[in-house]
Design an enzyme around this catalytic site. Structure first.
Site, short mmCIF file in Angstrom:
data_model
loop_
_atom_site.label_atom_id
_atom_site.label_comp_id
_atom_site.label_asym_id
_atom_site.label_seq_id
_atom_site.Cartn_x
_atom_site.Cartn_y
_atom_site.Cartn_z
N HIS A 161 -9.12 0.70 -1.09
CA HIS A 161 -8.39 1.69 -0.28
C HIS A 161 -9.36 2.77 0.22
CE1 HIS A 161 -5.77 5.21 0.38
NE2 HIS A 161 -4.86 4.33 0.72
N HIS A 217 2.13 4.65 -2.10
CA HIS A 217 1.52 5.56 -3.07
C HIS A 217 2.49 6.53 -3.71
CE1 HIS A 217 -2.10 3.97 -1.29
NE2 HIS A 217 -1.79 4.47 -0.12
N ASP A 265 2.17 2.15 3.82
CA ASP A 265 1.35 3.32 3.52
C ASP A 265 2.24 4.54 3.29
OD1 ASP A 265 -0.93 4.71 2.82
OD2 ASP A 265 -1.94 4.49 4.76
N GLU A 279 0.88 -1.17 0.00
CA GLU A 279 0.00 0.00 0.00
C GLU A 279 0.91 1.22 0.00
OE1 GLU A 279 -3.44 0.48 2.79
OE2 GLU A 279 -3.06 2.63 2.45
MN MN Z 1 -2.95 4.47 1.76
#
Ligand code: MN
Length: 338
Positions: free
Chosen positions: A164, A10, A287, A8
């Site tokens: 998400h 980005h 994340d 996850e």
């Molecule tokens: Mn995220």
């Protein structure tokens, strides 16, 4: 632990960058912005320093899901996916990709997923919750009947779908009035995403497409902690469940879902997730760039779980789910890690 896979993680393109402003105080924005726009430099250094071999990358949020004009949503998704494919091609052993999808139009979403998986070699899709559609009375959640052909395609391609978070729209946020601190990762992200996941399950989607695999971040958005209660409320009342799904909600959770550790670096929570869904369905994630790689890795590498589970959660489960290792490679890695 060396050789971790994180999924996850980005990035942004100029068209979607500002979607991430406002999630940190203004003084942190220059740092977050530079983290989001970087793929090949700072990110690789963070990965090297903290034992992450591969990141599966995805566009920031809400991005495509918050573009109500269908043609524009499609254009931005394609632009982001093309850019990501170029970036992955520079370092395919370090980076892999999730598709951004214009879910405003299920036919366009099918076409773009197919292009990303079959032509660009993407490992699945990551979608930021419900989609806004111009002229629509309500946000589009993907249990709705118009999305079932999309799910048939996801199942046919055999790739996971990462659901998400995003914040609820202002008109659906009355419960947070006067308490903006509850929006975003504090609470609203988890609430929004957990309900969306339960909608998918309750609709009977997984009876129709039993091979679908959905990934949830943040250790399952609170669902493991509530899973027993969801199926057992008023246990003395012998009435059939009111959802369309044929089995208990837990049965689908345990066979159609995977959870990641993204943004939830807490051993107590991880152990609860292991007790509900099993270590085979939990995957390490950070994340990045909203969370720090060192915070995730330092916690995970030392968490009080078995070394067998650490290897599965840190790498093995993701390598298998996303077919990242050639046959035999995972085993070689495990031996090398001893
Ligand atoms: Mn995220």
């Amino acid at each position: 632990m060396q050789g971790k896979i994180a999924l996850e993680e980005h990035f942004a393109i100029p068209d979607t960058l500002m979607d991430s402003a406002g999630f940190v105080p203004e003084s942190y924005w220059p740092e977050l912005k530079s983290r989001l726009m970087d793929i090949q430099e700072r990110r690789i250094a963070e990965m090297d320093r903290h034992g992450i071999e591969t990141m599966i990358l995805s566009l920031n949020a809400p991005a495509v899901q918050a573009i109500p004009e269908t043609a524009r949503a499609d254009e931005i998704a394609r632009r982001a996916n093309d850019y990501l494919a170029e970036q992955v091609a520079k370092r395919p052993s370090r980076f892999q990709a999730f598709a951004a999808l214009p879910m405003q139009d299920p036919e366009l979403a099918i076409a773009e997923l197919d292009r990303c998986v079959t032509t660009l070699g993407f490992r699945g899709a990551l979608v930021n919750g419900f989609s806004q559609i111009v002229g629509a009375a309500a946000p589009a959640y993907y249990d709705l009947p118009q999305y079932w052909p999309f799910w048939a395609k996801v199942e046919e391609l055999g790739v996971p779908f990462y659901l998400h978070p995003r914040n609820p729209l202002p008109e659906a946020s009355r419960i947070y009035d006067g308490h903006p601190w509850l929006l975003g990762p504090t609470w609203a992200f988890g609430q929004e995403t957990a309900v969306h996941a339960l909608r998918l399950i309750g609709s009977g989607l997984f009876d129709a497409y039993p091979k679908l695999q959905i990934v949830l971040g943040h250790m399952g958005e609170g669902l493991p902690y509530s899973m027993w209660r969801i199926d057992h409320r008023n246990g003395w009342v012998k009435a059939p469940a009111k959802h369309k799904a044929k089995r208990k909600i837990r049965d689908y959770f345990n066979s159609n879902f995977h959870l990641t550790t993204s943004g939830n670096f807490r051993t107590q929570t991880l152990i609860d997730a292991i007790l509900e869904i099993g270590a085979d369905r939990i995957l390490f994630s950070v994340d990045w760039p909203f969370e720090n790689v060192d915070h995730a890795a330092d916690w995970f590498d030392a968490a009080s779980i078995s070394e067998t589970d650490r290897l599965k959660i840190g790498r093995g489960n993701a390598a298998k789910l996303f077919r990242l290792d050639p046959p035999g490679a995972a085993q070689d890695f495990n031996q090398a890690a001893e």
